[in-house]
Design a protein around this motif. Structure first.
Motif, PDB file in Angstrom:
ATOM      1  N   ASN A   1      -8.698 -31.229  46.422  1.00  0.00           N
ATOM      2  CA  ASN A   1     -10.020 -30.315  46.252  1.00  0.00           C
ATOM      3  C   ASN A   1     -11.555 -30.860  46.305  1.00  0.00           C
ATOM      4  O   ASN A   1     -12.320 -30.282  46.014  1.00  0.00           O
ATOM      5  N   ALA A   2     -11.454 -32.199  46.923  1.00  0.00           N
ATOM      6  CA  ALA A   2     -12.899 -32.756  47.012  1.00  0.00           C
ATOM      7  C   ALA A   2     -13.657 -32.189  48.401  1.00  0.00           C
ATOM      8  O   ALA A   2     -12.854 -32.172  49.217  1.00  0.00           O
ATOM      9  N   ASN A   3     -14.695 -32.271  48.095  1.00  0.00           N
ATOM     10  CA  ASN A   3     -15.730 -32.020  48.990  1.00  0.00           C
ATOM     11  C   ASN A   3     -15.632 -32.865  50.290  1.00  0.00           C
ATOM     12  O   ASN A   3     -15.795 -34.395  49.970  1.00  0.00           O
ATOM     13  N   GLN A   4     -15.309 -32.420  51.542  1.00  0.00           N
ATOM     14  CA  GLN A   4     -14.939 -33.565  52.540  1.00  0.00           C
ATOM     15  C   GLN A   4     -16.318 -34.355  52.882  1.00  0.00           C
ATOM     16  O   GLN A   4     -16.031 -35.493  53.189  1.00  0.00           O
ATOM     17  N   LYS A   5     -17.525 -33.609  52.990  1.00  0.00           N
ATOM     18  CA  LYS A   5     -18.549 -34.221  53.120  1.00  0.00           C
ATOM     19  C   LYS A   5     -18.892 -35.557  51.982  1.00  0.00           C
ATOM     20  O   LYS A   5     -19.255 -36.587  52.389  1.00  0.00           O
ATOM     21  N   ALA A   6     -18.636 -35.200  50.943  1.00  0.00           N
ATOM     22  CA  ALA A   6     -19.044 -36.236  50.039  1.00  0.00           C
ATOM     23  C   ALA A   6     -17.816 -37.030  49.830  1.00  0.00           C
ATOM     24  O   ALA A   6     -18.109 -38.396  49.675  1.00  0.00           O
ATOM     25  N   LEU A   7     -16.525 -36.798  50.225  1.00  0.00           N
ATOM     26  CA  LEU A   7     -15.639 -37.787  50.260  1.00  0.00           C
ATOM     27  C   LEU A   7     -15.693 -38.854  51.289  1.00  0.00           C
ATOM     28  O   LEU A   7     -15.531 -40.040  51.460  1.00  0.00           O
ATOM     29  N   ALA A   8     -16.544 -38.311  52.509  1.00  0.00           N
ATOM     30  CA  ALA A   8     -16.658 -39.115  53.998  1.00  0.00           C
ATOM     31  C   ALA A   8     -17.882 -40.154  53.612  1.00  0.00           C
ATOM     32  O   ALA A   8     -18.046 -41.079  54.124  1.00  0.00           O
ATOM     33  N   ARG A   9     -18.580 -39.823  52.572  1.00  0.00           N
ATOM     34  CA  ARG A   9     -19.718 -40.767  52.170  1.00  0.00           C
ATOM     35  C   ARG A   9     -18.978 -42.145  51.407  1.00  0.00           C
ATOM     36  O   ARG A   9     -19.666 -43.143  51.456  1.00  0.00           O
ATOM     37  N   HIS A  10     -17.606 -41.996  51.026  1.00  0.00           N
ATOM     38  CA  HIS A  10     -17.068 -42.982  50.346  1.00  0.00           C
ATOM     39  C   HIS A  10     -15.992 -43.736  51.163  1.00  0.00           C
ATOM     40  O   HIS A  10     -15.682 -44.827  50.820  1.00  0.00           O
ATOM     41  N   ILE A  11     -15.410 -42.902  51.979  1.00  0.00           N
ATOM     42  CA  ILE A  11     -14.175 -43.490  52.796  1.00  0.00           C
ATOM     43  C   ILE A  11     -14.047 -43.187  54.097  1.00  0.00           C
ATOM     44  O   ILE A  11     -14.233 -42.176  54.386  1.00  0.00           O
ATOM     45  N   GLN A  12     -13.895 -44.087  55.106  1.00  0.00           N
ATOM     46  CA  GLN A  12     -13.961 -43.703  56.304  1.00  0.00           C
ATOM     47  C   GLN A  12     -13.179 -44.817  57.121  1.00  0.00           C
ATOM     48  O   GLN A  12     -12.891 -45.626  56.858  1.00  0.00           O
ATOM     49  N   PRO A  13     -12.303 -44.019  58.105  1.00  0.00           N
ATOM     50  CA  PRO A  13     -11.143 -45.216  58.952  1.00  0.00           C
ATOM     51  C   PRO A  13     -11.857 -45.776  59.952  1.00  0.00           C
ATOM     52  O   PRO A  13     -13.051 -45.408  60.334  1.00  0.00           O
ATOM     53  N   ILE A  14     -11.358 -46.987  60.398  1.00  0.00           N
ATOM     54  CA  ILE A  14     -11.740 -47.632  61.458  1.00  0.00           C
ATOM     55  C   ILE A  14     -10.446 -47.633  62.492  1.00  0.00           C
ATOM     56  O   ILE A  14      -9.678 -48.387  61.929  1.00  0.00           O
ATOM     57  N   PHE A  15     -10.643 -47.057  63.582  1.00  0.00           N
ATOM     58  CA  PHE A  15      -9.355 -46.940  64.251  1.00  0.00           C
ATOM     59  C   PHE A  15      -9.296 -48.090  65.252  1.00  0.00           C
ATOM     60  O   PHE A  15     -10.047 -48.604  65.844  1.00  0.00           O
ATOM     61  N   GLN A  16      -7.890 -48.438  65.607  1.00  0.00           N
ATOM     62  CA  GLN A  16      -7.689 -49.747  66.329  1.00  0.00           C
ATOM     63  C   GLN A  16      -7.818 -49.182  68.026  1.00  0.00           C
ATOM     64  O   GLN A  16      -8.327 -50.169  68.640  1.00  0.00           O
ATOM     65  N   ASP A  17      -7.691 -48.089  68.045  1.00  0.00           N
ATOM     66  CA  ASP A  17      -7.777 -47.895  69.549  1.00  0.00           C
ATOM     67  C   ASP A  17      -8.897 -46.827  70.013  1.00  0.00           C
ATOM     68  O   ASP A  17      -8.954 -45.780  69.752  1.00  0.00           O
ATOM     69  N   PRO A  18      -9.814 -47.428  70.650  1.00  0.00           N
ATOM     70  CA  PRO A  18     -11.060 -46.798  71.060  1.00  0.00           C
ATOM     71  C   PRO A  18     -10.899 -45.370  71.868  1.00  0.00           C
ATOM     72  O   PRO A  18     -11.522 -44.653  71.828  1.00  0.00           O
ATOM     73  N   TYR A  19      -9.804 -45.284  72.631  1.00  0.00           N
ATOM     74  CA  TYR A  19      -9.432 -44.467  73.729  1.00  0.00           C
ATOM     75  C   TYR A  19      -9.335 -43.142  72.774  1.00  0.00           C
ATOM     76  O   TYR A  19      -9.838 -42.137  73.196  1.00  0.00           O
ATOM     77  N   SER A  20      -8.170 -43.256  71.776  1.00  0.00           N
ATOM     78  CA  SER A  20      -7.967 -42.131  71.078  1.00  0.00           C
ATOM     79  C   SER A  20      -8.897 -41.995  69.882  1.00  0.00           C
ATOM     80  O   SER A  20      -8.809 -40.824  69.392  1.00  0.00           O
ATOM     81  N   SER A  21      -9.503 -42.772  69.464  1.00  0.00           N
ATOM     82  CA  SER A  21     -10.473 -42.640  68.171  1.00  0.00           C
ATOM     83  C   SER A  21     -11.844 -41.827  68.740  1.00  0.00           C
ATOM     84  O   SER A  21     -12.569 -41.445  67.599  1.00  0.00           O
ATOM     85  N   LEU A  22     -12.282 -41.930  69.753  1.00  0.00           N
ATOM     86  CA  LEU A  22     -13.680 -41.404  70.263  1.00  0.00           C
ATOM     87  C   LEU A  22     -13.547 -40.090  70.765  1.00  0.00           C
ATOM     88  O   LEU A  22     -12.694 -39.677  71.640  1.00  0.00           O
TER      89      LEU A  22
END
Length: 172
Positions: free
Chosen positions: A88-109
């Motif tokens: 039940n964490a606030n997604q915006k607050a959570l995004a300030r602390h953890i973010q993915p870096i995707f390997q494939d730029p074609y599917s991640s953008l």
């Protein structure tokens, strides 16, 4: 957890016996099958450390990532960020602390967003600067990775593969 900020803790990320099962198929004549996508995963990532997740196709990497981002609820176990469960964490607050870096730029953008929108998202999430200051920062970031100012108004599909990879890796 409320929508308030997530407090800091020396242990940035902790997965405690995390599991995810899915029910597949099934109808009036057949019982659904159970698929164990992630089974009892525990790990700890101290503040300031980086974790890479690797494995063979179909081993549960994406499911694990979705659980730790709060996008998919676990069947069992807990995801703790800064010592607090993300249920039940606030997604915006959570995004300030953890973010993915995707390997494939074609599917991640996002193909429907201009590069300036994509690059500027963290600035907007973290409320860094005015829109005018954000535009200047976006240009600086593009310059850091060797992309021209005009790239800000392009869509990912208008960039070469090398450009798509490069824009998200400062110094490369």
């Amino acid at each position: 957890m409320s929508s308030a900020e997530i407090p800091l803790d020396p242990l940035a990320l902790e997965l405690c016996a995390l599991s995810k099962t899915f029910k597949l198929g099934g109808d009036m004549l057949h019982k659904p099958r159970t698929l164990k996508a992630v089974n009892n995963v525990s790990l700890r990532v101290p503040r300031g450390q980086v974790m890479g997740l690797v494995g063979e196709s179909g081993c549960g990497k994406s499911t694990l990532a979705k659980m730790l981002l709060g996008l998919t609820p676990p069947s069992a176990g807990d995801v703790l960020i800064n010592g607090k469960a993300i249920v039940n964490a606030n997604q915006k607050a959570l995004a300030r602390h953890i973010q993915p870096i995707f390997q494939d730029p074609y599917s991640s953008l996002n193909p429907r967003q201009r590069i300036a929108q994509i690059v500027g998202l963290p600035l907007r999430i973290h409320a860094i600067g005015t829109p005018k200051e954000q535009a200047v920062k976006i240009e600086e970031m593009l310059d850091m990775v060797g992309l021209p100012k005009r790239a800000a108004q392009q869509y990912p599909g208008q960039m070469s593969g090398g450009q798509r990879q490069r824009w998200r890796l400062p110094g490369h």
